[in-house]
Motif scaffolding. Sequence first.
Motif, PDB file in Angstrom:
ATOM      1  N   MET A   1     -13.998  -7.375  -1.526  1.00 33.91           N
ATOM      2  CA  MET A   1     -14.550  -8.697  -1.239  1.00 33.91           C
ATOM      3  C   MET A   1     -13.572  -9.490  -0.389  1.00 33.91           C
ATOM      4  O   MET A   1     -12.357  -9.449  -0.604  1.00 33.91           O
ATOM      5  N   LEU A   2     -14.119 -10.236   0.556  1.00 33.35           N
ATOM      6  CA  LEU A   2     -13.297 -11.084   1.426  1.00 33.35           C
ATOM      7  C   LEU A   2     -13.082 -12.452   0.809  1.00 33.35           C
ATOM      8  O   LEU A   2     -13.921 -12.956   0.056  1.00 33.35           O
ATOM      9  N   ALA A   3     -11.963 -13.076   1.151  1.00 30.33           N
ATOM     10  CA  ALA A   3     -11.746 -14.474   0.788  1.00 30.33           C
ATOM     11  C   ALA A   3     -12.592 -15.358   1.710  1.00 30.33           C
ATOM     12  O   ALA A   3     -13.207 -14.880   2.671  1.00 30.33           O
ATOM     13  N   SER A   4     -12.627 -16.643   1.409  1.00 30.65           N
ATOM     14  CA  SER A   4     -13.340 -17.576   2.293  1.00 30.65           C
ATOM     15  C   SER A   4     -12.452 -17.911   3.490  1.00 30.65           C
ATOM     16  O   SER A   4     -11.228 -17.770   3.442  1.00 30.65           O
ATOM     17  N   SER A   5     -13.089 -18.345   4.567  1.00 28.95           N
ATOM     18  CA  SER A   5     -12.327 -18.700   5.763  1.00 28.95           C
ATOM     19  C   SER A   5     -11.746 -20.106   5.671  1.00 28.95           C
ATOM     20  O   SER A   5     -10.709 -20.405   6.271  1.00 28.95           O
ATOM     21  N   THR A   6     -12.384 -20.995   4.936  1.00 33.59           N
ATOM     22  CA  THR A   6     -11.887 -22.356   4.679  1.00 33.59           C
ATOM     23  C   THR A   6     -12.275 -22.726   3.248  1.00 33.59           C
ATOM     24  O   THR A   6     -13.141 -22.079   2.649  1.00 33.59           O
ATOM     25  N   PRO A   7     -11.661 -23.775   2.686  1.00 34.63           N
ATOM     26  CA  PRO A   7     -12.013 -24.166   1.310  1.00 34.63           C
ATOM     27  C   PRO A   7     -13.486 -24.529   1.133  1.00 34.63           C
ATOM     28  O   PRO A   7     -14.005 -24.480   0.011  1.00 34.63           O
ATOM     29  N   ASP A   8     -14.168 -24.897   2.219  1.00 32.92           N
ATOM     30  CA  ASP A   8     -15.565 -25.306   2.115  1.00 32.92           C
ATOM     31  C   ASP A   8     -16.557 -24.169   2.342  1.00 32.92           C
ATOM     32  O   ASP A   8     -17.771 -24.354   2.157  1.00 32.92           O
ATOM     33  N   GLU A   9     -16.071 -23.018   2.743  1.00 29.14           N
ATOM     34  CA  GLU A   9     -16.956 -21.891   3.019  1.00 29.14           C
ATOM     35  C   GLU A   9     -17.057 -20.974   1.802  1.00 29.14           C
ATOM     36  O   GLU A   9     -16.102 -20.845   1.030  1.00 29.14           O
ATOM     37  N   PRO A  10     -18.212 -20.338   1.618  1.00 29.06           N
ATOM     38  CA  PRO A  10     -18.355 -19.429   0.467  1.00 29.06           C
ATOM     39  C   PRO A  10     -17.485 -18.197   0.622  1.00 29.06           C
ATOM     40  O   PRO A  10     -17.250 -17.707   1.735  1.00 29.06           O
ATOM     41  N   ALA A  11     -17.000 -17.705  -0.489  1.00 29.12           N
ATOM     42  CA  ALA A  11     -16.171 -16.505  -0.486  1.00 29.12           C
ATOM     43  C   ALA A  11     -17.048 -15.276  -0.664  1.00 29.12           C
ATOM     44  O   ALA A  11     -18.223 -15.362  -1.034  1.00 29.12           O
TER      45      ALA A  11
END
Length: 231
Positions: A118-128
């Motif tokens: 699984m990937l992390a999110s690109s920004t704190p506001d984007e879904p992971a």
Amino acid sequence: MKNNMKIGTTYRSHIERSRNVFVQCSSVGDSSTALRMTKGTINKILIYARFIICLMGGITLNTQAFAQKIITETFEEASGKGLYPIGKVNTPLGTWTFDGALVTANEPTDFRPKAPRMLASSTPDEPAGSITSDFDIPNLKSVKVGFIGFKADPGYFQIEVSVSRDKGKTWESLGTSRGRYDKAAETFATFQVKDEGKKQSYRLRISNDSAPRLTRFNRINLTLVEIEYGK
């Protein structure tokens, strides 16, 4: 499960009806009519018993995953998904939605083959990146998750486990767990369902809640999902 219940109910009703007839016939006396009815009733019971025994052999195989209180999913028997965009993955337990996640048997950087990544999110506001069950789990009690981060990816890594009681319309977090900083071995974390005594059915979601990166390369491998549920 519904088939099991239906077959079991039918079997019990046949046995009960046969037992009543047997008792009525026995009370009449030793007349030939009563004896014929008694033998016929016994034969029916034997036929129903053989039928149920044979049928249950197949049912046990089909419903084995939910015939016990703890289910273990490792995804080692999952269908492959080699890309990150949203898609479906089938396992012996059921179908899962993989979003920002994949599962493959031939990626050498994974902790082991068929460990979902699984990937992390690109920004704190984007879904992971996440995996979500498309099936409901009856009276879910707890979820144990095994996971490990990629050594090449910087920053902390952690997972979040959430549940839904309305088939994925709304979600409630059960909490987060941060993995070993050195990424030398798997981390195992158990999450308790807060209202497990209310006999609800739940869908399950596991997300990569690691430090956000524009490249999304704070990757996590899932190694284990252990589900405890009850009646």
